[in-house]
Write a protein that holds these residues in place. Structure first.
Motif, mmCIF file in Angstrom:
data_model
loop_
_atom_site.group_PDB
_atom_site.id
_atom_site.type_symbol
_atom_site.label_atom_id
_atom_site.label_comp_id
_atom_site.label_asym_id
_atom_site.label_seq_id
_atom_site.Cartn_x
_atom_site.Cartn_y
_atom_site.Cartn_z
ATOM 1 N N TRP A 200 1.693 -14.843 -8.589
ATOM 2 C CA TRP A 200 1.805 -13.700 -7.675
ATOM 3 C C TRP A 200 2.796 -13.956 -6.529
ATOM 4 O O TRP A 200 3.763 -13.215 -6.343
ATOM 5 C CB TRP A 200 0.423 -13.315 -7.123
ATOM 6 N N VAL A 238 5.048 -4.207 -4.878
ATOM 7 C CA VAL A 238 3.611 -4.327 -4.583
ATOM 8 C C VAL A 238 2.921 -2.992 -4.872
ATOM 9 O O VAL A 238 1.880 -2.952 -5.541
ATOM 10 C CB VAL A 238 3.384 -4.769 -3.112
ATOM 11 N N ASP A 239 3.525 -1.893 -4.424
ATOM 12 C CA ASP A 239 2.900 -0.571 -4.635
ATOM 13 C C ASP A 239 2.771 -0.236 -6.118
ATOM 14 O O ASP A 239 1.823 0.411 -6.541
ATOM 15 C CB ASP A 239 3.721 0.525 -3.924
ATOM 16 N N VAL A 242 -0.172 -3.106 -7.711
ATOM 17 C CA VAL A 242 -1.596 -3.134 -7.353
ATOM 18 C C VAL A 242 -2.444 -2.264 -8.298
ATOM 19 O O VAL A 242 -3.457 -2.743 -8.831
ATOM 20 C CB VAL A 242 -1.806 -2.746 -5.866
ATOM 21 N N GLU A 246 -5.524 -3.487 -10.911
ATOM 22 C CA GLU A 246 -6.870 -2.899 -10.957
ATOM 23 C C GLU A 246 -7.230 -2.491 -12.374
ATOM 24 O O GLU A 246 -8.316 -2.784 -12.864
ATOM 25 C CB GLU A 246 -6.937 -1.675 -10.032
ATOM 26 N N LEU A 252 -5.566 -9.800 -7.206
ATOM 27 C CA LEU A 252 -4.325 -10.393 -6.689
ATOM 28 C C LEU A 252 -4.712 -11.323 -5.531
ATOM 29 O O LEU A 252 -5.527 -10.949 -4.681
ATOM 30 C CB LEU A 252 -3.353 -9.288 -6.237
ATOM 31 N N LEU A 257 -4.305 -7.863 1.407
ATOM 32 C CA LEU A 257 -3.857 -6.693 0.652
ATOM 33 C C LEU A 257 -4.783 -5.501 0.933
ATOM 34 O O LEU A 257 -5.966 -5.552 0.628
ATOM 35 C CB LEU A 257 -3.893 -7.048 -0.834
ATOM 36 N N TRP A 259 -4.771 -0.887 1.390
ATOM 37 C CA TRP A 259 -4.048 0.383 1.383
ATOM 38 C C TRP A 259 -3.838 0.857 2.816
ATOM 39 O O TRP A 259 -4.764 0.872 3.612
ATOM 40 C CB TRP A 259 -4.842 1.422 0.574
ATOM 41 N N TRP A 266 0.872 -0.209 0.307
ATOM 42 C CA TRP A 266 -0.049 -1.335 0.433
ATOM 43 C C TRP A 266 0.478 -2.331 1.461
ATOM 44 O O TRP A 266 1.640 -2.740 1.394
ATOM 45 C CB TRP A 266 -0.221 -2.035 -0.922
ATOM 46 N N PHE A 268 0.480 -6.115 2.783
ATOM 47 C CA PHE A 268 0.218 -7.393 2.104
ATOM 48 C C PHE A 268 0.610 -8.556 3.000
ATOM 49 O O PHE A 268 1.305 -8.388 4.001
ATOM 50 C CB PHE A 268 0.939 -7.455 0.747
#
Ligand SMILES: [Fe+2]
Ligand SMILES: [Fe+2]
Length: 322
Positions: A200, A238-239, A242, A246, A252, A257, A259, A266, A268
């Motif tokens: 990651w 990242v957006d 994520v 899920e 992650l 992290l 919203w 997001w 982070f």
């Protein structure tokens, strides 16, 4: 943004004007066109680094070709590795249109004078890494590369169109592999989580240092080589990732992290920039191995280059005889 001074050739100032106009009109600069020396040098550095990354990037996964768990997985991984070799070739060819020789570029890579992406200096420990590389590393590459299809330099932009199509396949095969593992046993799910934990942060670092530490970004953006800053691209990645994490059912490894309703993205945590600097300097876990494998492959291929050069020489001789 810093205003950009483009050098003007004393003998023909209209050439610089034309260059600026072509870039501003979203048209393409072609190899025959006049271009500022700094533009040429920036492109050579960027395209070479990109080509080197494609070729060196075959190593971490190449490691698993002989140990693929099924014929189907092996065929997929082979196709992907061959795509990467092709990407390297298109990009070396694009760099050559700027007046450099690919042999010299390879020399610069194996002597450590030119870099490749930091991500390929991390080891691949199990087959879940193959999936995570496809999902995260090729995913990050797509975020970086899609805007390059509109790069102001024609040969680079055109090479990127095909490369991006192939990168989408790479990302999909990685995600599909991970979905399969996640539907498997508890041990397989643990393998996936372990691989995500390790890849990651290095994937986030692929976008380079944060904007404050990226001095050349403004100029590359003014020249329309780059379209977005490193931090913008990292945020986009990242957006995008994520919700995929899920859906996959993995966590992650970032406690920060969350919203952000206000800006619709997001938040982070900060990647470990010291680690990135160390890897770039050559002190990552696999730097030495990657470069020495590349060097050995280059030396072992010397006979092919010699044979091709000799063949070309004979062809030329024959043309003269006719
Ligand atoms: Fe690639
Ligand atoms: Fe790829």
């Amino acid at each position: 943004m810093v205003p950009v001074q483009t050098e003007v050739p004393a003998e023909a100032p209209e050439l610089a004007e034309r260059f600026e106009a072509v870039v501003a009109a979203e048209q393409r600069i072609e190899p025959r066109d006049w271009m500022p020396e700094a533009y040429r040098a920036t492109l050579i550095r960027q395209i070479a680094q990109h080509a080197h990354s494609e070729i060196i990037g075959m190593q971490p996964e190449g490691n698993w070709l002989t140990r693929a768990p099924s014929l189907r997985r092996k065929a997929i991984l082979l196709a992907k590795a061959q795509d990467e070799a092709g990407h390297g070739l298109y990009l070396y060819a694009a760099a050559e249109t700027l007046g450099v020789d690919r042999g010299d570029l390879t020399e610069r890579l194996i002597s450590g004078r030119q870099k490749y992406s930091s991500i390929f200096n991390y080891p691949t420990l199990n087959y879940a890494d193959v999936g995570v590389i496809g999902w995260l590393v090729d995913g990050a590459a797509i975020c970086n590369q899609v805007p390059l299809c509109r790069c102001s330099y024609g040969p680079y932009a055109r090479a990127m169109v095909r490369i991006c199509k192939e990168e989408s396949f790479h990302q999909r095969q990685g995600y599909e592999l991970l979905m399969t593992l996640m539907r498997g046993t508890e041990a397989q799910r643990r393998m996936v989580q372990d691989a995500v934990d390790r890849w990651w942060w290095p994937s986030l670092m692929m976008f380079g240092p944060s904007d404050g530490d990226s001095p050349n970004t403004a100029r590359s953006m003014a020249w329309r080589i780059k379209r977005h800053t490193n931090d913008e691209l990292r945020q986009r990645f990242v957006d995008m990732t994520v919700p995929q994490a899920e859906h996959l059912g993995v966590t992650l490894p970032d406690p920060e992290l969350r919203w952000n309703e206000e800006r619709g993205g997001w938040d982070f945590g900060e990647p470990d920039w010291t680690e990135l600097q160390q890897v770039i300097k050559g002190n990552g876990p696999c730097n030495e191995q990657r470069v020495s494998v590349r060097k050995a492959a280059h030396e072992n291929g010397a006979w092919v280059r010699e044979a091709a050069a000799e063949y070309a020489r004979k062809q030329k001789e024959r043309e003269h005889d006719v």
